[in-house]
Design an enzyme around this catalytic site. Sequence first.
Site, PDB file in Angstrom:
ATOM      1  CB  CYS A 233      35.951 -51.194 -14.727  1.00 15.26           C
ATOM      2  SG  CYS A 233      34.914 -52.517 -15.339  1.00 15.26           S
TER       3      CYS A 233
ATOM      4  NE  ARG B  20      36.004 -46.719 -10.301  1.00 15.16           N
ATOM      5  CZ  ARG B  20      35.619 -45.680 -11.015  1.00 15.16           C
ATOM      6  NH1 ARG B  20      35.654 -44.478 -10.478  1.00 15.16           N
ATOM      7  NH2 ARG B  20      35.226 -45.812 -12.256  1.00 15.16           N
TER       8      ARG B  20
ATOM      9  CD1 TRP C  36      30.030 -53.356 -12.767  1.00 15.34           C
ATOM     10  CD2 TRP C  36      30.169 -54.037 -10.652  1.00 15.34           C
ATOM     11  NE1 TRP C  36      28.753 -53.476 -12.280  1.00 15.34           N
ATOM     12  CE2 TRP C  36      28.808 -53.875 -10.992  1.00 15.34           C
ATOM     13  CE3 TRP C  36      30.497 -54.455  -9.351  1.00 15.34           C
ATOM     14  CZ2 TRP C  36      27.782 -54.124 -10.085  1.00 15.34           C
ATOM     15  CZ3 TRP C  36      29.456 -54.691  -8.460  1.00 15.34           C
ATOM     16  CH2 TRP C  36      28.129 -54.531  -8.825  1.00 15.34           C
TER      17      TRP C  36
ATOM     18  CG  ASN D 102      35.166 -47.942 -16.591  1.00 14.76           C
ATOM     19  OD1 ASN D 102      34.071 -48.481 -16.660  1.00 14.76           O
ATOM     20  ND2 ASN D 102      35.434 -46.976 -15.724  1.00 14.76           N
ATOM     21  N   GLY D 103      33.638 -49.660 -19.488  1.00 16.95           N
ATOM     22  CA  GLY D 103      32.546 -49.241 -20.368  1.00 16.95           C
ATOM     23  C   GLY D 103      31.937 -50.421 -21.096  1.00 16.95           C
TER      24      GLY D 103
ATOM     25  CD  GLU E 105      12.338 -46.972  -3.416  1.00 12.76           C
ATOM     26  OE1 GLU E 105      11.807 -47.961  -2.893  1.00 12.76           O
ATOM     27  OE2 GLU E 105      13.567 -46.743  -3.350  1.00 12.76           O
TER      28      GLU E 105
ATOM     29  CE  LYS F  22      15.669 -45.721  -0.697  1.00  7.57           C
ATOM     30  NZ  LYS F  22      15.604 -46.817  -1.494  1.00  7.57           N
TER      31      LYS F  22
ATOM     32  CD  GLU G 279      15.925 -48.208   2.561  1.00  2.00           C
ATOM     33  OE1 GLU G 279      16.208 -49.381   2.307  1.00  2.00           O
ATOM     34  OE2 GLU G 279      15.981 -47.309   1.696  1.00  2.00           O
TER      35      GLU G 279
ATOM     36  CG  HIS H   8     -11.719 -45.617   3.651  1.00  6.25           C
ATOM     37  ND1 HIS H   8     -13.082 -45.421   3.683  1.00  6.25           N
ATOM     38  CD2 HIS H   8     -11.364 -45.455   2.346  1.00  6.25           C
ATOM     39  CE1 HIS H   8     -13.533 -45.173   2.475  1.00  6.25           C
ATOM     40  NE2 HIS H   8     -12.506 -45.178   1.638  1.00  6.25           N
TER      41      HIS H   8
ATOM     42  CE  LYS I 274      23.483 -51.379  -2.265  1.00  5.94           C
ATOM     43  NZ  LYS I 274      22.309 -50.509  -2.412  1.00  5.94           N
TER      44      LYS I 274
HETATM   45  C1  G6P Z   1      17.920 -54.993   1.668  1.00  6.48           C
HETATM   46  C2  G6P Z   1      18.330 -53.555   1.432  1.00  6.48           C
HETATM   47  C3  G6P Z   1      17.275 -52.837   0.592  1.00  6.48           C
HETATM   48  C4  G6P Z   1      17.052 -53.595  -0.713  1.00  6.48           C
HETATM   49  C5  G6P Z   1      16.622 -55.038  -0.428  1.00  6.48           C
HETATM   50  C6  G6P Z   1      16.582 -55.880  -1.685  1.00  6.48           C
HETATM   51  O1  G6P Z   1      16.853 -55.045   2.548  1.00  6.48           O
HETATM   52  O2  G6P Z   1      18.509 -52.867   2.654  1.00  6.48           O
HETATM   53  O3  G6P Z   1      17.724 -51.523   0.287  1.00  6.48           O
HETATM   54  O4  G6P Z   1      16.094 -52.945  -1.487  1.00  6.48           O
HETATM   55  O5  G6P Z   1      17.571 -55.655   0.448  1.00  6.48           O
HETATM   56  O6  G6P Z   1      17.878 -55.997  -2.175  1.00  6.48           O
HETATM   57  P1  G6P Z   1      18.236 -56.545  -3.609  1.00  6.48           P
HETATM   58  O7  G6P Z   1      19.731 -56.578  -3.642  1.00  6.48           O
HETATM   59  O8  G6P Z   1      17.630 -57.916  -3.723  1.00  6.48           O
HETATM   60  O9  G6P Z   1      17.659 -55.603  -4.607  1.00  6.48           O
END
Ligand code: G6P
Length: 607
Positions: A2, A27, A74, A100-101, A480, A484, A487, A503, A602
Amino acid sequence: MCGIVAYNGKSNAQERIIHGLEKLEYRGYDSAGIAVVDNGALKYVKSAGRLQNLKDKLEQNPVDGNCGIGHTRWATHGVPNEINSHPHLNTKEDIALVHNGIIENFSTLKEELIADGYTFKTETDTEVIANLLDKHYDGNLSSTVEKVISLLRGTFALAIISSRDPGTLVAARRENPLILGIAEDGVFAASDVPALLNYTRDVIYIENDEVATIQNDGSYSIRKFGEEVEKEIHHIEWSMESASKDGFDHFMIKEIYEQPKVLKDCLLRKVKNDFVDLGETSFTKEEILGFDKIYMSACGTAFHASEIGKRAIEDAIGKEVTAEIASEFKYNMPFLTENSLLIIVSQSGETLDTLTVLREAKDRGAKVLAITNVVGSSIDRESDKVIYCDAGPEISVASTKAYSTQLLSLYLLALDFGYKLGTYDKEFVTDIVKEFESLPEKVEKMFDSRDSIREIAKTIANKKSMFFLGRGLDYLSAKEGALKLKEISYINAVAMPSGELKHGSIALIEEGVPVVTLLSQMELFEKSISNIKEIKARGAYTIAIASEENSALRSVADEVILIPKTHDMYMPLLAVLPQQILAYETSVILGNDVDKPRNLAKSVTVE
Ligand code: G6P
């Protein structure tokens, strides 16, 4: 998250507030609203959706006046619609506030207020504050606010006006950001610097439990627990762009540094008195026992969180849980039945692959529990039960703080299931919850390693490919870390179980190939050391990420990053941090567009 903008002074409040809200759009928000005291009367306008909708309404019905509050919401309690958007008012509609909170004890307060005859229009936690202000009003808005915030548990930044005290704006905070902007024609209160930069660069940072009272003549005072406090005025030198990132260079690093705060927020609504309390968002013992099988499904980072959550839930229920990548699971779920539970994990709540799995499961009559960060998203609306991550909006495409809160939410769900089924006793759950409460501090400590991680990133930046290795949960964390790096640095990163490298893939290890090995799991430590020795003997550039009691590793690996210790099961919450920072620093060195990496979005709403 928010955004609050409030103004009291000589000029038109509406114009200044709308301008400020526009500057806080980055935001993320789902609705907006404004209230102004105009000639002794309180007027307000609210609207769901974009700020433009609010502006359109104001064009028809402007709210004149010099003292006002504005908000972009939000959603955290209640769906994102006009009714739930701020400002919220007391039943008599003569006090308005923006918040906000999260107010933790809002349901208890609400019950008490209903017993006193107050009525409520919204599903929000904020509306209770408006009626509490009414109930405790003592003829002075400022002292009433001081009284009321002492009754609130949770977090807040507040801005409040009332037609009973028409020339006064009051603002207060606990944990959520709030600043005052001292301009020539009046004083602002806002969540963040960009809202003010057009009018002033002189700001005062409001601290926890401080209450700022701003009068229409531009005078102001700040009190804490009834005592006046002297505050320093800071002059902001940042540009508008860097201000919206809180002075950080990118949203991704800002979001990485937000993790201690969002982990606290994530616990706030899921823990009571050091014990997990998911309330209606979880299932009863009978329901859990009634599921023939638990499935989990997600994409990308959310899938990586699910794979770790699967292990925690299996430990809690003593039965196998299946975690499947959504884009594959949707074609192959023969055993999911009306008696199954599907746990869906999604930051955005809109990923089509994940949504397709959810819809298929619902069609078959299965129960669906979602873990998502976006209230009102499709996944939120279509699931039977929802646990919100409370990470706040994540703007950088590469997910960081959402992953941590997905993990924490899944761990809490596992504790809840385990306690209900008798796998864990009360004492055990309390100990773990206390451990979770200490995590933000441990995460904070990790940031001390940033300089040494940047040095490692300099070596990695000119490589074409690298490996991320681990055993057990460390392998899942490594997945993960590799994602990262891929990406945002575009370096090919392969995650593998440490034991599997020999292997076949070990053929790719040659002089200078970077290999990150995770060693956070104590019982697998010795075996992983042997793997590091093996690859080092073949010339690899070895980077170990290990829990802090393993400092002896310095004689084995080329680089060692130590992470604070927690129970092995929860180490992924800490192991991910250096990997996020490594990916970020590498991307910066390469000059990539960190927050908007090529080819990625995103929220992926195509199959
Ligand atoms: C897209 C993004 C990833 C994300 C995935 C799942 O591929 O680029 O960074 O992890 O979607 O997104 P979600 O909103 O379902 O967590």
